[in-house]
Design an enzyme around this catalytic site. Sequence first.
Site, mmCIF file in Angstrom:
data_model
loop_
_atom_site.group_PDB
_atom_site.id
_atom_site.type_symbol
_atom_site.label_atom_id
_atom_site.label_comp_id
_atom_site.label_asym_id
_atom_site.label_seq_id
_atom_site.Cartn_x
_atom_site.Cartn_y
_atom_site.Cartn_z
ATOM 1 N N ASP A 165 -6.986 -1.737 -4.089
ATOM 2 C CA ASP A 165 -7.974 -1.274 -3.173
ATOM 3 C C ASP A 165 -9.167 -0.527 -3.578
ATOM 4 O O ASP A 165 -10.339 -0.708 -3.257
ATOM 5 C CB ASP A 165 -7.250 -0.801 -1.862
ATOM 6 C CG ASP A 165 -6.202 -1.459 -1.170
ATOM 7 O OD1 ASP A 165 -6.446 -2.640 -1.396
ATOM 8 O OD2 ASP A 165 -5.565 -0.984 -0.601
ATOM 9 N N ASP A 187 0.768 -1.146 0.081
ATOM 10 C CA ASP A 187 -0.042 -0.179 0.135
ATOM 11 C C ASP A 187 1.058 1.074 -0.253
ATOM 12 O O ASP A 187 1.794 1.140 0.831
ATOM 13 C CB ASP A 187 -0.810 -0.061 1.198
ATOM 14 C CG ASP A 187 -2.009 -0.939 1.215
ATOM 15 O OD1 ASP A 187 -2.327 -1.209 0.151
ATOM 16 O OD2 ASP A 187 -2.426 -1.444 2.131
#
Length: 156
Positions: free
Chosen positions: A136, A117
């Site tokens: 995501d 991330d």
Amino acid sequence: MRRLGIVAALVFLLDQASKVFVVFHMGLALDQRIDVWPPYLTFRMAWNQGVNFGFFAHDADLARWLLIGVSLAISAGVAIWMARGRHRPAALVSAGLLIGGALGNALDRVLYGAVADFLNMSCCGIDNPYAFNVADVAIFAGALGLVLYTGKDKTP
């Protein structure tokens, strides 16, 4: 189904390319933070071993393989669901977004043991401590689209 496959492949490739470019080529894995347009967009490295916001990260190895299995099962289930019925093009695009994102994050878990991330957005005096990635965003948009564009009265 062709539309679903194309969207899933594009999302998967965009997710993986963005991770390789930002995390490794730009050196985020070493620098941990790159200010792009602060505070609106900052790259912050976060290796997420759990699910959203790091939940379920206490037993990293168990979580890793369990989450890979869940991602693959959900992707297969959504693909089968879409293949068995007539669905609007928006539903097929939504399914492709969800599947492409799920497979992108699953590949991260296989390769790195965690999901890479790196996107962080803050605004208006609120400092967001969480990071996310292209997969995501695609998973969220795909799930929302499936809710909005499927159902008994929403077939073509």
